[in-house]
Design a protein around this motif. Structure first.
Motif, PDB file in Angstrom:
ATOM      1  N   LEU A  51       0.837  -1.205   0.000  1.00  0.00           N
ATOM      2  CA  LEU A  51       0.000   0.000   0.000  1.00  0.00           C
ATOM      3  C   LEU A  51       0.869   1.251   0.000  1.00  0.00           C
ATOM      4  O   LEU A  51       0.559   2.240  -0.674  1.00  0.00           O
ATOM      5  N   GLN A  52       1.971   1.214   0.758  1.00  0.00           N
ATOM      6  CA  GLN A  52       2.884   2.365   0.785  1.00  0.00           C
ATOM      7  C   GLN A  52       3.347   2.715  -0.633  1.00  0.00           C
ATOM      8  O   GLN A  52       3.359   3.892  -1.017  1.00  0.00           O
ATOM      9  N   ARG A  53       3.698   1.706  -1.406  1.00  0.00           N
ATOM     10  CA  ARG A  53       4.175   1.955  -2.769  1.00  0.00           C
ATOM     11  C   ARG A  53       3.049   2.395  -3.698  1.00  0.00           C
ATOM     12  O   ARG A  53       3.275   3.135  -4.650  1.00  0.00           O
ATOM     13  N   ALA A  54       1.825   1.928  -3.410  1.00  0.00           N
ATOM     14  CA  ALA A  54       0.691   2.277  -4.269  1.00  0.00           C
ATOM     15  C   ALA A  54       0.120   3.654  -3.961  1.00  0.00           C
ATOM     16  O   ALA A  54      -0.462   4.301  -4.839  1.00  0.00           O
ATOM     17  N   LEU A  55       0.292   4.125  -2.727  1.00  0.00           N
ATOM     18  CA  LEU A  55      -0.369   5.346  -2.252  1.00  0.00           C
ATOM     19  C   LEU A  55      -0.228   6.561  -3.162  1.00  0.00           C
ATOM     20  O   LEU A  55      -1.220   7.271  -3.397  1.00  0.00           O
ATOM     21  N   PRO A  56       0.972   6.870  -3.680  1.00  0.00           N
ATOM     22  CA  PRO A  56       1.107   8.082  -4.495  1.00  0.00           C
ATOM     23  C   PRO A  56       0.174   8.120  -5.702  1.00  0.00           C
ATOM     24  O   PRO A  56      -0.122   9.197  -6.221  1.00  0.00           O
ATOM     25  N   GLU A  57      -0.285   6.962  -6.132  1.00  0.00           N
ATOM     26  CA  GLU A  57      -1.159   6.914  -7.304  1.00  0.00           C
ATOM     27  C   GLU A  57      -2.624   6.728  -6.939  1.00  0.00           C
ATOM     28  O   GLU A  57      -3.457   6.397  -7.781  1.00  0.00           O
ATOM     29  N   THR A  58      -2.960   6.932  -5.667  1.00  0.00           N
ATOM     30  CA  THR A  58      -4.354   6.848  -5.227  1.00  0.00           C
ATOM     31  C   THR A  58      -4.761   8.151  -4.559  1.00  0.00           C
ATOM     32  O   THR A  58      -3.942   9.049  -4.363  1.00  0.00           O
ATOM     33  N   LYS A  59      -6.045   8.225  -4.195  1.00  0.00           N
ATOM     34  CA  LYS A  59      -6.565   9.405  -3.494  1.00  0.00           C
ATOM     35  C   LYS A  59      -7.001   9.061  -2.076  1.00  0.00           C
ATOM     36  O   LYS A  59      -7.830   9.740  -1.482  1.00  0.00           O
TER      37      LYS A  59
END
Length: 560
Positions: free
Chosen positions: A136-144
């Motif tokens: 999730l940490q790695r995915a976060l920048p591309e989510t809202k």
């Protein structure tokens, strides 16, 4: 009123042909009724720790209050990404009580899959197990996503046991990769803070959305089925009607299927809460020896599973020690139950596996075998109350009785459509409201339905349709086979030919053995032309064998 349908004549005595989907104003109304009715009864147990309905009520209300304090309001999307632990029902019920739309996410998803689902659903807050937080940490920048709540596996097991379990999981088994998420919230802190906060119950109506339940994506891009409170209440009511002989406050359900999967969500979690059952949560059913110990320690009155789970249990040496004498029924879903597995299960336990059928889009149950002993192996049973099934051709015309076609459904449990995907919604409904399941099946004269196969998995050999389920069923009957998957591969002369992937039970098993066995049991065009042995087959986290992954692997190999 529904007309009389041929399947009604085979309903077990006392099962009504119709239900009232508007009996409750919302799913939350059912939960709150159970919290009061079964307050002192055990609701969930996990790793030897039990929580009562009163405790679940108090914890979920505290959690709901905390969510409201974050500014989350009715209709906001809320992600849950964790396995079967005591936190799951607390988080689920708290989110529903706060009026949020629950988006269940497979904990084993990759960052790419997480980004797709969180963005597609518009998720604003998520609860995630620490084991998966690095992704999730790695995915976060591309989510809202605005709010992240992290829980550890032992958070609800008590101070001493919880600390011990968390320490072992993190430092001994090294199952929690390092992560750093700024401003994350610890789950235990949400409960502590929420206890001193005021909870304001939102005004819920049954047309409000309860879940965006994402399809597995095994045949394409994962899509969110929009399931209202009415859809889920309808299916709970249908299942409660169908599950004859349930005793409120007395049942013990073994929950090995993951609760984020729609079958376990509705049947194991919500239906069991509706009837005051105790649900024994199995966190890691792939650890078969530990799973069998749980079964030995908790003799079930109810059990749900799927083909690979039954097969795995049957091949465990300690399984014979499980006491099935008080088990009322065993229900299967998720994938077809192979005849050899069903027969071995009945011989080992004395109980017939009652296969059912449904989809994420239908909340999920559409049909099930009767639970009065009138189980028909190889069938998906009869449509449940207030449900119509019809076999149609590609133009929406009903095919002659006994012929194969697409299974189509109507009923109060059927979704309104896919979230944000009007074009996809139109594709899966005929103009008169029949939902197209994408499964090929047929109806027998007395109203029992049978699945032939997934429409997209059908193999075309020299103009003949070959259904992988049939080939797999035959191969699985060989004593030397543990697991099997069949797919079609391109063939210049015959369009496609059949290939099977096999996991051996007998190390001496050969390709010639399998082909010879198939020649004795299948028409020539259905016999596999290729056999590939594997140590294991690709599966979803539910345990469903993924033919599409095998096809994709083969395609990539051919293109390289």
């Amino acid at each position: 009123m529904m007309a009389d349908f041929p399947w009604h004549q085979n309903y077990p005595a006392g099962v009504a042909t119709e239900i009232d989907p508007d009996k409750y104003s919302s799913l939350v109304a059912i939960l709150e009724e159970s919290f009061q009715k079964f307050a002192s009864k055990p609701a969930y147990s996990n790793m030897g720790v039990e929580l009562t309905y009163q405790q679940i009520d108090e914890h979920s209300k505290s959690f709901a209050a905390y969510l409201q304090s974050l500014g989350l309001k009715k209709g906001d999307r809320f992600g849950i990404q964790m396995p079967n632990v005591l936190q799951y029902p607390i988080v689920l019920f708290g989110a529903l009580r706060a009026g949020l739309v629950v988006v269940n996410v497979n904990p084993l998803y990759t960052e790419r899959e997480m980004i797709h689902q969180y963005n597609d659903a518009g998720v604003e807050a998520v609860v995630i197990m620490a084991n998966f937080a690095d992704k999730l940490q790695r995915a976060l920048p591309e989510t809202k996503i605005k709010h992240i709540i992290v829980t550890e596996i032992g958070d609800m097991l008590g101070a001493f046991k919880g600390l011990l379990v968390n320490t072992v999981v993190k430092y001994v088994k090294k199952m929690v990769p390092a992560f750093r998420i700024p401003n994350m919230i610890r789950f235990k802190d949400t409960l502590r803070k929420g206890r001193s906060m005021n909870f304001t119950a939102p005004d819920l109506v049954n047309t409000d959305t309860a879940f965006l339940q994402y399809t597995g994506g095994t045949t394409g891009v994962s899509k969110g089925a929009t399931l209202s409170h009415r859809n889920i209440v309808a299916n709970l009511t249908q299942n409660k009607e169908w599950f004859i002989g349930l005793e409120e406050g007395k049942e013990i359900m073994i929950t090995a299927l993951p609760l984020y999967h729609v079958f376990a969500l509705t049947v194991n979690c919500l239906l069991m809460a509706h009837v005051g059952a105790k649900s024994v949560l199995v966190t890691n059913p792939r650890d078969m020896p530990a799973f069998v110990k749980i079964l030995i320690q908790n003799p079930p009155t109810l059990f749900t599973g799927l083909n690979t789970l039954f097969n795995g249990l049957l091949n465990n040496a300690e399984f014979s020690q499980v006491n099935w004498s008080n088990t009322k029924f065993v229900v299967a879903g998720g994938m077809a139950v192979q005849k050899p597995v069903a027969e071995r299960w009945e011989k080992a336990t004395g109980i017939k596996v009652a296969e059912g059928y449904g989809l994420s889009e239908t909340s999920p149950v559409l049909s099930c075998n009767p639970l009065d002993g009138n189980v028909r192996i190889g069938c998906i049973g009869l449509p449940v109350p207030s449900t119509e099934l019809k076999i149609m051709d590609d133009d929406g015309n009903e095919v002659p009785q006994g012929e194969a076609g697409e299974i189509c459904a109507r009923g109060p449990q059927v979704m309104s459509g896919y979230y944000g995907r009007d074009d996809e919604t139109k594709k899966c409904f005929f103009p008169d409201g029949w939902f197209r399941t994408g499964d090929i099946g047929l109806m027998e004269p007395d109203g029992f339905f049978r699945i032939v196969d997934r429409k997209k998995d059908m193999i075309l050999v020299s103009g003949f349709n070959v259904y992988p389920n049939e080939v797999e069923d035959v191969v699985a009957g060989h004593d030397g086979v543990l697991e099997v998957a069949a797919i079609g591969i391109p063939d210049a002369k015959a369009t496609e030919r059949v290939k099977v992937y096999v996991v051996k039970k007998d190390p001496a098993l050969t390709e010639a053995d399998i082909i010879s066995y198939c020649k004795d049991n299948l028409a020539g065009y259905k016999v596999p032309k290729e056999v590939e042995f594997r140590e294991e087959l690709p599966k979803s986290n539910v345990g469903k064998i993924l033919r599409k992954k095998l096809k994709d692997e083969l395609k990539a190999k051919q293109e390289s």
